[in-house]
Motif scaffolding. Sequence first.
Motif, PDB file in Angstrom:
ATOM      1  N   ARG A   1       0.818  -1.210   0.000  1.00 33.45           N
ATOM      2  CA  ARG A   1       0.000   0.000   0.000  1.00 33.45           C
ATOM      3  C   ARG A   1       0.854   1.262   0.000  1.00 33.45           C
ATOM      4  O   ARG A   1       0.341   2.351  -0.273  1.00 33.45           O
TER       5      ARG A   1
ATOM      6  N   LYS B   1       2.651  10.393  -2.052  1.00 36.20           N
ATOM      7  CA  LYS B   1       1.465  10.719  -1.256  1.00 36.20           C
ATOM      8  C   LYS B   1       0.901   9.482  -0.560  1.00 36.20           C
ATOM      9  O   LYS B   1       0.099   9.596   0.370  1.00 36.20           O
ATOM     10  N   HIS B   2       1.334   8.308  -1.005  1.00 34.49           N
ATOM     11  CA  HIS B   2       0.923   7.068  -0.356  1.00 34.49           C
ATOM     12  C   HIS B   2       2.024   6.535   0.565  1.00 34.49           C
ATOM     13  O   HIS B   2       1.971   5.379   0.984  1.00 34.49           O
TER      14      HIS B   2
ATOM     15  N   GLY C   1       2.901  11.721   1.995  1.00 33.95           N
ATOM     16  CA  GLY C   1       1.502  11.781   2.407  1.00 33.95           C
ATOM     17  C   GLY C   1       1.348  12.026   3.887  1.00 33.95           C
ATOM     18  O   GLY C   1       0.375  12.645   4.333  1.00 33.95           O
TER      19      GLY C   1
ATOM     20  N   TRP D   1      -3.418   7.689   9.796  1.00 35.53           N
ATOM     21  CA  TRP D   1      -3.211   8.074   8.389  1.00 35.53           C
ATOM     22  C   TRP D   1      -3.624   6.944   7.454  1.00 35.53           C
ATOM     23  O   TRP D   1      -4.329   7.183   6.467  1.00 35.53           O
ATOM     24  N   GLN D   2      -3.232   5.733   7.784  1.00 30.63           N
ATOM     25  CA  GLN D   2      -3.588   4.617   6.920  1.00 30.63           C
ATOM     26  C   GLN D   2      -5.101   4.403   6.893  1.00 30.63           C
ATOM     27  O   GLN D   2      -5.671   4.073   5.852  1.00 30.63           O
TER      28      GLN D   2
ATOM     29  N   ARG E   1      -7.352   6.730   7.170  1.00 30.07           N
ATOM     30  CA  ARG E   1      -7.912   7.789   6.305  1.00 30.07           C
ATOM     31  C   ARG E   1      -7.717   7.478   4.837  1.00 30.07           C
ATOM     32  O   ARG E   1      -8.632   7.664   4.025  1.00 30.07           O
ATOM     33  N   THR E   2      -6.541   6.997   4.485  1.00 29.42           N
ATOM     34  CA  THR E   2      -6.234   6.767   3.063  1.00 29.42           C
ATOM     35  C   THR E   2      -6.943   5.532   2.529  1.00 29.42           C
ATOM     36  O   THR E   2      -7.058   5.363   1.305  1.00 29.42           O
TER      37      THR E   2
END
Length: 218
Positions: A4, A159-160, A178, A212-213, A215-216
């Motif tokens: 990811r 961004k990832h 990100g 953060w993970q 959210r993404t």
Amino acid sequence: MRIRGAVFFDVDGTLVPGISSGQHLADRLGHAELCRDAEARYDDGTLTNQEASVLDARGWATWTPADVHDFLDSLPLVDGIPETLAWCRRHDLVPVLATLAWDAVGAYLCDRFGFARSCGPRLEVIDGRYSGEVAEHLDEHGKRGFARGVAAELGVGLKHCAAVGDSRSDLPLFAEAGLAIAFNATPAAQAAAHTAVTSPDLRAVLPALAAWQSRTAR
């Protein structure tokens, strides 16, 4: 492993607290004061990274990679590195070292903890001994370029990816990641980051990475 993204970890000031890996090695290689002065002048902006590297490299002359590997066994490190890397892998994030520490330091930490890759300026070796010259320089912009290249190979954008660092050399990468986590960081790095964490244990960054993970993934 479904990938990811990646988490890019700095070394000096981040994984190595209180003293840089360069200073730790210089203390044992016999040029501690020269290294201390070069690092201070880089930090205050009166030396470029390249200039500081040239000065430090001279103190490595005649030593061998095996000597340096032995000195690295006593390198001070924050707690929680294995557990943090295990969390990253469980969550499909590749742990990578993005650092301006010498390449020997990155290689050692990859072997010891299982970071997927590392970058760093490279010292010249001739006939099995360091020559005292720099074979390949790397600055903060090259560090960001390395991260871009790794992300592209993984099939993701920056961004990832997340970056964990503490100082001036992390700012270009912080600007594109990100998630930028300032860990035990300078005021400038804290101002450039999305969040700041202060702890002797690297696992303290995991709540920010998890949020953060989450959210993404939406």
